[in-house]
Motif scaffolding. Structure first.
Motif, mmCIF file in Angstrom:
data_model
loop_
_atom_site.group_PDB
_atom_site.id
_atom_site.type_symbol
_atom_site.label_atom_id
_atom_site.label_comp_id
_atom_site.label_asym_id
_atom_site.label_seq_id
_atom_site.Cartn_x
_atom_site.Cartn_y
_atom_site.Cartn_z
ATOM 1 N N UNK A 35 0.833 -1.195 0.000
ATOM 2 C CA UNK A 35 0.000 0.000 0.000
ATOM 3 C C UNK A 35 0.872 1.251 0.000
ATOM 4 N N UNK A 36 0.327 2.330 -0.501
ATOM 5 C CA UNK A 36 1.066 3.583 -0.631
ATOM 6 C C UNK A 36 1.082 4.317 0.717
ATOM 7 N N UNK A 37 2.273 4.454 1.293
ATOM 8 C CA UNK A 37 2.433 5.125 2.585
ATOM 9 C C UNK A 37 3.285 6.366 2.392
ATOM 10 N N UNK A 38 2.765 7.495 2.834
ATOM 11 C CA UNK A 38 3.529 8.747 2.853
ATOM 12 C C UNK A 38 3.582 9.185 4.305
ATOM 13 N N UNK A 39 4.801 9.296 4.838
ATOM 14 C CA UNK A 39 4.956 9.619 6.256
ATOM 15 C C UNK A 39 6.065 10.648 6.399
ATOM 16 N N UNK A 40 5.729 11.778 6.951
ATOM 17 C CA UNK A 40 6.717 12.804 7.267
ATOM 18 C C UNK A 40 6.645 13.077 8.764
ATOM 19 N N UNK A 41 7.807 13.376 9.334
ATOM 20 C CA UNK A 41 7.822 13.663 10.765
ATOM 21 C C UNK A 41 8.928 14.666 11.078
ATOM 22 N N UNK A 94 2.848 13.307 10.148
ATOM 23 C CA UNK A 94 1.707 13.205 9.245
ATOM 24 C C UNK A 94 1.898 11.936 8.434
ATOM 25 N N UNK A 95 1.050 10.952 8.669
ATOM 26 C CA UNK A 95 1.144 9.677 7.954
ATOM 27 C C UNK A 95 -0.170 9.403 7.231
ATOM 28 N N UNK A 96 -0.050 9.052 5.942
ATOM 29 C CA UNK A 96 -1.223 8.716 5.138
ATOM 30 C C UNK A 96 -0.978 7.370 4.468
ATOM 31 N N UNK A 156 -2.544 5.007 1.679
ATOM 32 C CA UNK A 156 -3.479 5.079 0.543
ATOM 33 C C UNK A 156 -4.353 6.326 0.627
ATOM 34 N N UNK A 157 -3.719 7.460 1.018
ATOM 35 C CA UNK A 157 -4.408 8.743 1.068
ATOM 36 C C UNK A 157 -5.225 8.981 2.316
ATOM 37 N N UNK A 158 -5.309 8.015 3.204
ATOM 38 C CA UNK A 158 -6.117 8.148 4.422
ATOM 39 C C UNK A 158 -5.207 8.422 5.623
ATOM 40 N N UNK A 159 -5.517 9.459 6.379
ATOM 41 C CA UNK A 159 -4.714 9.831 7.538
ATOM 42 C C UNK A 159 -4.719 8.715 8.576
ATOM 43 N N UNK A 160 -3.550 8.471 9.159
ATOM 44 C CA UNK A 160 -3.446 7.477 10.236
ATOM 45 C C UNK A 160 -3.614 8.108 11.614
ATOM 46 N N UNK A 161 -3.941 9.403 11.652
ATOM 47 C CA UNK A 161 -4.264 10.046 12.922
ATOM 48 C C UNK A 161 -3.145 10.889 13.492
#
Length: 151
Positions: free
Chosen positions: A4-10, A81-83, A85-90
Protein backbone atom coordinates in the motif's frame (compact mmCIF):
# COMPACT_ATOMS: atom_id res chain seq x y z
CA UNK A 1 7.08 -0.87 -1.83
CA UNK A 2 4.43 0.23 -4.28
CA UNK A 3 1.38 -0.96 -2.37
CA UNK A 4 0.00 0.00 0.00
CA UNK A 5 1.07 3.58 -0.63
CA UNK A 6 2.43 5.13 2.58
CA UNK A 7 3.53 8.75 2.85
CA UNK A 8 4.96 9.62 6.26
CA UNK A 9 6.72 12.80 7.27
CA UNK A 10 7.82 13.66 10.76
CA UNK A 11 9.77 16.23 12.72
CA UNK A 12 12.13 14.81 15.31
CA UNK A 13 14.08 16.60 18.02
CA UNK A 14 16.45 15.95 20.86
CA UNK A 15 16.49 18.27 23.87
CA UNK A 16 19.93 19.00 25.33
CA UNK A 17 19.79 16.13 27.86
CA UNK A 18 18.89 13.71 25.07
CA UNK A 19 21.76 14.95 22.90
CA UNK A 20 24.09 14.12 25.79
CA UNK A 21 22.44 10.73 26.26
CA UNK A 22 22.84 9.99 22.53
CA UNK A 23 26.49 11.08 22.51
CA UNK A 24 27.33 8.64 25.30
CA UNK A 25 25.05 5.80 24.19
CA UNK A 26 26.32 5.73 20.60
CA UNK A 27 29.93 5.35 21.82
CA UNK A 28 29.38 2.46 24.24
CA UNK A 29 30.75 -0.90 23.07
CA UNK A 30 28.25 -3.60 22.13
CA UNK A 31 29.37 -5.88 24.99
CA UNK A 32 27.73 -3.43 27.44
CA UNK A 33 24.34 -4.78 26.30
CA UNK A 34 25.16 -8.32 27.47
CA UNK A 35 25.13 -7.90 31.28
CA UNK A 36 21.58 -7.89 32.60
CA UNK A 37 22.37 -5.19 35.16
CA UNK A 38 23.48 -2.73 32.45
CA UNK A 39 20.38 -3.47 30.32
CA UNK A 40 18.11 -2.97 33.34
CA UNK A 41 19.81 0.35 34.03
CA UNK A 42 19.05 1.48 30.48
CA UNK A 43 15.43 0.36 30.86
CA UNK A 44 15.19 2.40 34.06
CA UNK A 45 16.60 5.47 32.24
CA UNK A 46 14.12 4.97 29.38
CA UNK A 47 11.24 4.90 31.85
CA UNK A 48 12.27 7.51 34.41
CA UNK A 49 14.30 10.00 32.36
CA UNK A 50 12.90 9.61 28.83
CA UNK A 51 9.28 8.91 29.84
CA UNK A 52 8.92 5.87 27.59
CA UNK A 53 7.09 3.58 30.01
CA UNK A 54 7.95 -0.02 30.88
CA UNK A 55 10.35 -1.09 28.13
CA UNK A 56 12.33 -4.30 27.82
CA UNK A 57 15.53 -4.33 25.79
CA UNK A 58 15.91 -8.10 26.21
CA UNK A 59 13.09 -10.54 25.50
CA UNK A 60 12.07 -13.72 23.71
CA UNK A 61 10.40 -13.19 20.33
CA UNK A 62 7.22 -15.12 19.49
CA UNK A 63 9.51 -17.23 17.22
CA UNK A 64 11.41 -18.32 20.36
CA UNK A 65 14.56 -16.33 19.55
CA UNK A 66 16.28 -14.52 22.41
CA UNK A 67 16.61 -10.90 21.35
CA UNK A 68 18.34 -7.76 22.56
CA UNK A 69 17.51 -4.38 21.04
CA UNK A 70 20.26 -1.81 21.42
CA UNK A 71 19.17 1.81 20.88
CA UNK A 72 22.10 4.07 20.03
CA UNK A 73 20.26 7.33 19.41
CA UNK A 74 16.79 8.35 20.54
CA UNK A 75 14.74 11.29 19.28
CA UNK A 76 11.30 12.48 20.26
CA UNK A 77 8.77 12.95 17.46
CA UNK A 78 7.42 16.48 17.60
CA UNK A 79 5.09 16.33 14.60
CA UNK A 80 3.96 13.58 12.26
CA UNK A 81 1.71 13.20 9.25
CA UNK A 82 1.14 9.68 7.95
CA UNK A 83 -1.22 8.72 5.14
CA UNK A 84 -1.88 5.16 4.01
CA UNK A 85 -3.48 5.08 0.54
CA UNK A 86 -4.41 8.74 1.07
CA UNK A 87 -6.12 8.15 4.42
CA UNK A 88 -4.71 9.83 7.54
CA UNK A 89 -3.45 7.48 10.24
CA UNK A 90 -4.26 10.05 12.92
CA UNK A 91 -2.49 12.32 15.35
CA UNK A 92 0.42 11.65 17.68
CA UNK A 93 -0.57 10.35 21.10
CA UNK A 94 1.18 9.69 24.37
CA UNK A 95 -0.17 6.59 26.04
CA UNK A 96 -0.50 5.68 29.71
CA UNK A 97 0.49 2.06 29.12
CA UNK A 98 2.91 0.58 26.62
CA UNK A 99 1.43 -0.82 23.42
CA UNK A 100 2.86 -4.19 22.41
CA UNK A 101 3.67 -6.16 19.28
CA UNK A 102 3.93 -9.88 19.91
CA UNK A 103 4.11 -9.20 23.65
CA UNK A 104 7.09 -6.83 23.24
CA UNK A 105 6.40 -3.39 24.75
CA UNK A 106 6.86 -0.28 22.60
CA UNK A 107 7.45 3.27 23.94
CA UNK A 108 4.48 5.18 25.34
CA UNK A 109 5.59 8.42 23.71
CA UNK A 110 6.19 9.11 20.02
CA UNK A 111 9.83 8.13 19.57
CA UNK A 112 12.29 7.63 16.70
CA UNK A 113 15.18 5.28 17.50
CA UNK A 114 18.37 4.36 15.65
CA UNK A 115 20.23 1.29 16.80
CA UNK A 116 20.84 -2.41 16.40
CA UNK A 117 19.27 -5.69 17.41
CA UNK A 118 20.78 -9.07 18.16
CA UNK A 119 18.78 -12.26 17.80
CA UNK A 120 20.13 -15.66 18.74
CA UNK A 121 19.63 -18.31 16.08
CA UNK A 122 18.26 -21.35 17.91
CA UNK A 123 17.87 -23.62 14.86
CA UNK A 124 21.25 -25.27 14.18
CA UNK A 125 20.53 -25.83 10.46
CA UNK A 126 19.52 -22.18 10.01
CA UNK A 127 22.69 -21.13 11.86
CA UNK A 128 24.86 -23.30 9.59
CA UNK A 129 23.20 -21.97 6.38
CA UNK A 130 23.45 -18.35 7.54
CA UNK A 131 27.09 -18.71 8.54
CA UNK A 132 28.00 -20.33 5.20
CA UNK A 133 26.15 -17.61 3.29
CA UNK A 134 27.96 -14.89 5.25
CA UNK A 135 31.33 -16.53 4.58
CA UNK A 136 30.55 -16.76 0.83
CA UNK A 137 29.53 -13.08 0.82
CA UNK A 138 32.79 -12.05 2.50
CA UNK A 139 34.84 -14.19 0.09
CA UNK A 140 32.95 -12.79 -2.90
CA UNK A 141 33.41 -9.19 -1.73
CA UNK A 142 37.14 -9.69 -1.25
CA UNK A 143 37.59 -11.03 -4.80
CA UNK A 144 35.40 -8.41 -6.50
CA UNK A 145 36.92 -5.47 -4.62
CA UNK A 146 40.67 -6.03 -4.73
CA UNK A 147 42.95 -3.76 -2.78
CA UNK A 148 44.43 -0.83 -4.68
CA UNK A 149 47.79 -1.69 -6.15
CA UNK A 150 50.83 -0.01 -4.69
CA UNK A 151 52.68 2.16 -7.21
Amino acid sequence: MDEPHLVWTMTIFAPLFLKGFNAVSSKLPLWTWKPSLLRRGREWLAKRVLGMGELQFSFTMPSGQDTVIMPEEVFFIDDSDAKLNGRSLGDLVRLKTNPTIGGVPLPTRPTFVLGQAHMETTNSEEYRRTREQAQRSVASASTTNPSPEND
